[in-house]
Enzyme design. Structure first.
Site, short mmCIF file in Angstrom:
data_model
loop_
_atom_site.label_atom_id
_atom_site.label_comp_id
_atom_site.label_asym_id
_atom_site.label_seq_id
_atom_site.Cartn_x
_atom_site.Cartn_y
_atom_site.Cartn_z
N LEU A 102 0.85 -1.17 0.00
CA LEU A 102 0.00 0.00 0.00
C LEU A 102 0.90 1.23 0.00
O LEU A 102 1.96 1.22 0.63
CB LEU A 102 -0.90 0.04 1.25
CG LEU A 102 -1.93 -1.09 1.41
CD1 LEU A 102 -2.67 -0.91 2.73
CD2 LEU A 102 -2.91 -1.11 0.25
N ASP A 103 0.48 2.29 -0.70
CA ASP A 103 1.23 3.53 -0.66
C ASP A 103 1.37 3.99 0.79
O ASP A 103 0.54 3.68 1.65
CB ASP A 103 0.50 4.62 -1.45
CG ASP A 103 0.43 4.32 -2.93
OD1 ASP A 103 1.24 3.51 -3.40
OD2 ASP A 103 -0.44 4.90 -3.61
N ARG A 104 2.40 4.77 1.05
CA ARG A 104 2.67 5.25 2.41
C ARG A 104 1.42 5.89 3.04
O ARG A 104 1.09 5.61 4.19
CB ARG A 104 3.82 6.26 2.39
CG ARG A 104 4.11 6.87 3.76
CD ARG A 104 5.20 7.92 3.68
NE ARG A 104 4.81 9.01 2.80
CZ ARG A 104 5.61 10.02 2.48
NH1 ARG A 104 6.84 10.07 2.94
NH2 ARG A 104 5.18 10.98 1.68
N ARG A 147 -5.72 5.93 -7.80
CA ARG A 147 -5.47 7.37 -7.84
C ARG A 147 -5.41 7.87 -9.27
O ARG A 147 -5.96 8.93 -9.60
CB ARG A 147 -4.16 7.67 -7.10
CG ARG A 147 -4.21 7.29 -5.62
CD ARG A 147 -2.83 7.22 -4.99
NE ARG A 147 -2.18 8.53 -4.96
CZ ARG A 147 -0.92 8.71 -4.61
NH1 ARG A 147 -0.15 7.66 -4.28
NH2 ARG A 147 -0.41 9.92 -4.59
N THR A 193 -1.73 5.56 2.14
CA THR A 193 -2.95 4.76 2.06
C THR A 193 -3.03 3.87 3.28
O THR A 193 -2.09 3.14 3.60
CB THR A 193 -2.96 3.89 0.79
OG1 THR A 193 -2.89 4.74 -0.37
CG2 THR A 193 -4.23 3.06 0.71
#
Length: 342
Positions: A159-161, A266, A163
């Site tokens: 997961l993105d930082r 996104r 998110t």
């Protein structure tokens, strides 16, 4: 704290210590924007990597060490960048509390908080999910998972930082192989919750089928098309919407990605004209959200041993709920009910 392994590229006071290899140094000319975003675009490194360089004292702006990733640049400043050597494959275990959703002998599922990076990478060796997991267990070593992209024991998806939400980590080599195959073969079902802000006036579910590739100029970004695009499909289902008073529509939306491309949700929402609220990369920053309003709410995977469906759920975090309510939105009664196919 400044990183002693960084030697400032523009003649500052930092010096390499002992016999540690000196970092690779370069001089760059800034474009307008945030320091971390600008450096990411100029170097091709991820924004989280660049943030690690900055907070580690490896970046100078006009001859002065800069320690804040959010520093605003006007453009034209000389940036001195000393990229630190890759972290050792031995990552320090850290005592960090985790919100564990499920755990057995094969895997652990965690509700990752926003702001936590999934695994160590060049320039980022502490504070990650892997550091926290190593503080409570051993993780399997897989060949090829400690290369230039970072040390990733047990990691099968990321997961993105910024998110938040459900993430699964394997605890054995066999479980890692089984879970990796399940993600690759699309035998998992992922459901995210987002707040979108823009021109998309969502009335019914929308299926976006648009390939995603690396942006040809801004290398930290992905885009529809781009360099070496890969197929990407996301189903968006609006749960509630309202005008923001400035000609835009705010939408509480459920996103179900059929593929797993970098930044896919996104990028696809930005492609619809409604980037995620607070997304400074694909939209704009927001006073209501200090990060982008994206949460991995549900995940269904086949258990790596039994093969039975394992349904995981991470409650929607308070920052997203508060932002939506402050905008004038309501919370649907079905908010915490998984979709029929999820």
């Amino acid at each position: 704290m400044k990183n002693p392994a960084c030697a400032a590229a523009t003649g500052g006071t930092l010096r390499a210590v002992n016999d540690a290899p000196r970092p690779e140094s370069s001089l760059l000319t800034a474009t307008p924007g945030r320091l971390d975003a600008v450096l990411s675009a100029l170097t091709g490194a991820s924004r989280s990597q660049v943030a690690g360089w900055i907070t580690g004292g490896c970046v100078q702006v006009a001859g002065q060490t800069a320690l804040k990733p959010a520093l605003k640049l006007r453009g034209g400043e000389v940036l001195g960048v000393s990229v630190p050597p890759p972290p050792d494959a031995t990552v320090r275990a850290e005592d960090v509390p985790l919100d564990v959703l499920f755990e057995d002998e094969s895997l652990i599922a965690v509700n990752k908080p926003a702001g936590m990076i999934t695994h160590p990478a060049p320039g980022v060796s502490t504070g990650t999910l892997v550091n926290a997991l190593l503080g409570r267990m051993s993780l399997p070593q897989q060949d090829g998972h400690d290369g230039p992209d970072g040390y990733r024991p047990g990691i099968v998806h990321r997961l993105d930082r910024d998110t938040s939400g459900v993430i699964v980590v394997a605890k054995t080599v066999a479980a890692h192989a089984a879970l990796a195959a399940a993600f690759k073969d699309r035998r998992t079902r992922k459901t995210y919750l987002a707040i979108a802000a823009g021109q998309w006036k969502a009335q019914e579910p929308a299926q976006v089928d648009a390939p995603v590739g690396r942006h040809p100029v801004q290398r930290q970004r992905m885009t529809v098309g781009g360099a070496q695009p890969r197929d990407a499909q996301t189903l968006f289902t609006p749960l509630d919407s309202l005008p923001d008073g400035h000609g835009r529509t705010l939408t509480l939306v459920r996103a179900q990605p059929r593929t797993g491309r970098t930044h896919q949700i996104r990028v696809h929402l930005a492609h619809l004209g409604s980037p995620i609220l607070g997304d400074s990369v694909y939209g704009r920053e927001s006073e209501l959200m200090p990060r982008h309003a994206l949460h991995a709410q549900f995940l269904t995977i086949p258990h790596p041993v039994t093969g039975r469906a394992l349904h995981l759920h991470a409650p929607v975090p308070d920052d997203m709920l508060s932002a939506w309510i402050s905008l004038g939105g309501r919370l649907p009664v079905t908010l915490d009910v998984p979709p029929r196919d999820g």
